[in-house]
Design an enzyme around this catalytic site. Structure first.
Site, PDB file in Angstrom:
ATOM      1  N   SER A   1       0.925  -0.705   0.060  1.00 33.40           N
ATOM      2  CA  SER A   1      -0.012  -0.013  -0.397  1.00 33.40           C
ATOM      3  C   SER A   1       0.315   0.917   0.207  1.00 33.40           C
ATOM      4  O   SER A   1       1.506   0.990  -0.855  1.00 33.40           O
ATOM      5  CB  SER A   1      -0.715   0.360   0.829  1.00 33.40           C
ATOM      6  OG  SER A   1      -2.354   0.972   0.548  1.00 33.40           O
TER       7      SER A   1
ATOM      8  N   ASP B   1      -5.594  -3.518  -1.319  1.00 34.81           N
ATOM      9  CA  ASP B   1      -4.946  -3.828  -0.819  1.00 34.81           C
ATOM     10  C   ASP B   1      -3.769  -4.264  -0.354  1.00 34.81           C
ATOM     11  O   ASP B   1      -4.110  -5.474  -0.354  1.00 34.81           O
ATOM     12  CB  ASP B   1      -5.050  -2.692   0.325  1.00 34.81           C
ATOM     13  CG  ASP B   1      -4.434  -1.830   0.644  1.00 34.81           C
ATOM     14  OD1 ASP B   1      -3.074  -2.079   1.537  1.00 34.81           O
ATOM     15  OD2 ASP B   1      -4.401  -0.845   0.885  1.00 34.81           O
TER      16      ASP B   1
END
Length: 294
Positions: A40, A154
């Protein structure tokens, strides 16, 4: 010779701006980052570090205020998320061109999650921007990325601290930055934040605050849908991060308090970078003292 560092940068929203301060402090104290992996926001900062473009990004992110953050939110009516997540990267491309990961100065890996097949996807080659766009796709907030015949979200969903995917060299040390540390004893310097807020349009200020409240843990006795989802995700990710760190026993672990910023608090760049620098100083001092290197 400089001590080489295999650096792992965790997921964690805008708190990841602390990664910048940590990288700066490591280099200031004579460490050489020889490889990096991230999930991320960790993949964003890690990739910029690997391609030697972190100074350009830092200069830009320090100009952000709530109005600009609002302008970079490309909202969508998609059932898969609230934000398309393209606008911010389009802006970054105007001063940091795309680059093939395999051409970067040091080995770099970005981690995303194949949500259909429930497995990690590791980007260690190909487009930098394509890799990080997949890695930052926070479920229900930022729309997923279509990849081959699946969907990517993510990287922090399955691996918030991707220690397994950082390239190691002989005699390097493993340094992990964990953005899911214990709560802060004090809030980020309020003076810095108040200075940033001068001149904001009230409606935009309230809206961005509302977005953060919308996805924050809020009142634990009455959690709304997104608040409940966020709190549940945090509990899961925190445990994953803690277990992975325990398993791999890094040489240095730099913990950033999980409540030091909300997901989209990128306008707090100055304070978060400073927070990272201070946390790195403490962790490095403890490492040097423990290993009789002072």
């Amino acid at each position: 010779m400089k001590q080489k560092v295999a650096l792992v940068l965790s997921s964690g929203g805008s708190k990841g701006l602390a990664h910048i301060g940590i990288i700066n402090e490591l280099e200031k104290q004579g460490f050489e980052i020889s490889s990096v992996s991230g999930s991320s926001i960790g993949s964003v900062i890690g990739g910029l570090c690997a391609m030697d473009k972190l100074p350009e990004y830092t200069e830009w992110v320090k100009t952000l205020n709530k109005r600009i953050v609002w302008d970079l939110m490309d909202f969508t009516l998609s059932s898969n998320g609230l934000i398309k997540g393209e606008k911010v990267f389009d802006k970054m491309k105007t001063f940091i061109p795309d680059m093939l990961i395999e051409d970067m100065n040091i080995p770099f890996s970005a981690i995303a999650t194949d949500i259909i097949n429930e497995k990690e996807v590791v980007f260690s080659a190909g487009s930098f921007y394509e890799a990080i766009r997949a890695s930052v796709a926070i479920p229900s907030l930022i729309t997923p990325v279509k990849y081959k015949e699946t969907l990517l979200v993510d990287g922090g969903v399955l691996n918030p601290v991707p220690i397994e995917y950082v390239a190691r060299e002989n005699n390097d040390i493993l340094v992990v930055v964990n953005l899911y540390g214990n709560k802060m004893n004090a809030i980020i310097n309020p003076k810095i934040i108040m200075e940033k807020q001068e001149g904001y349009n009230g409606a935009i200020n309230d809206f961005v605050n509302g977005i953060n409240k919308f996805i924050s843990s809020g009142d634990e006795k009455r959690l709304g849908y997104f608040s409940l989802l966020n709190a549940s995700t945090y509990a899961m990710v925190h445990k994953l991060a803690k277990e992975n760190i325990k398993k791999h026993q890094p040489d240095i672990v730099i913990n950033i308090p999980f409540d030091s910023a909300s997901t989209f608090d990128f306008y707090k760049a100055d304070a978060l970078i400073k927070l990272g620098e201070n946390a790195a100083k403490v962790a490095i001092y403890e490492y040097l003292t423990k290993n009789d290197k002072l």
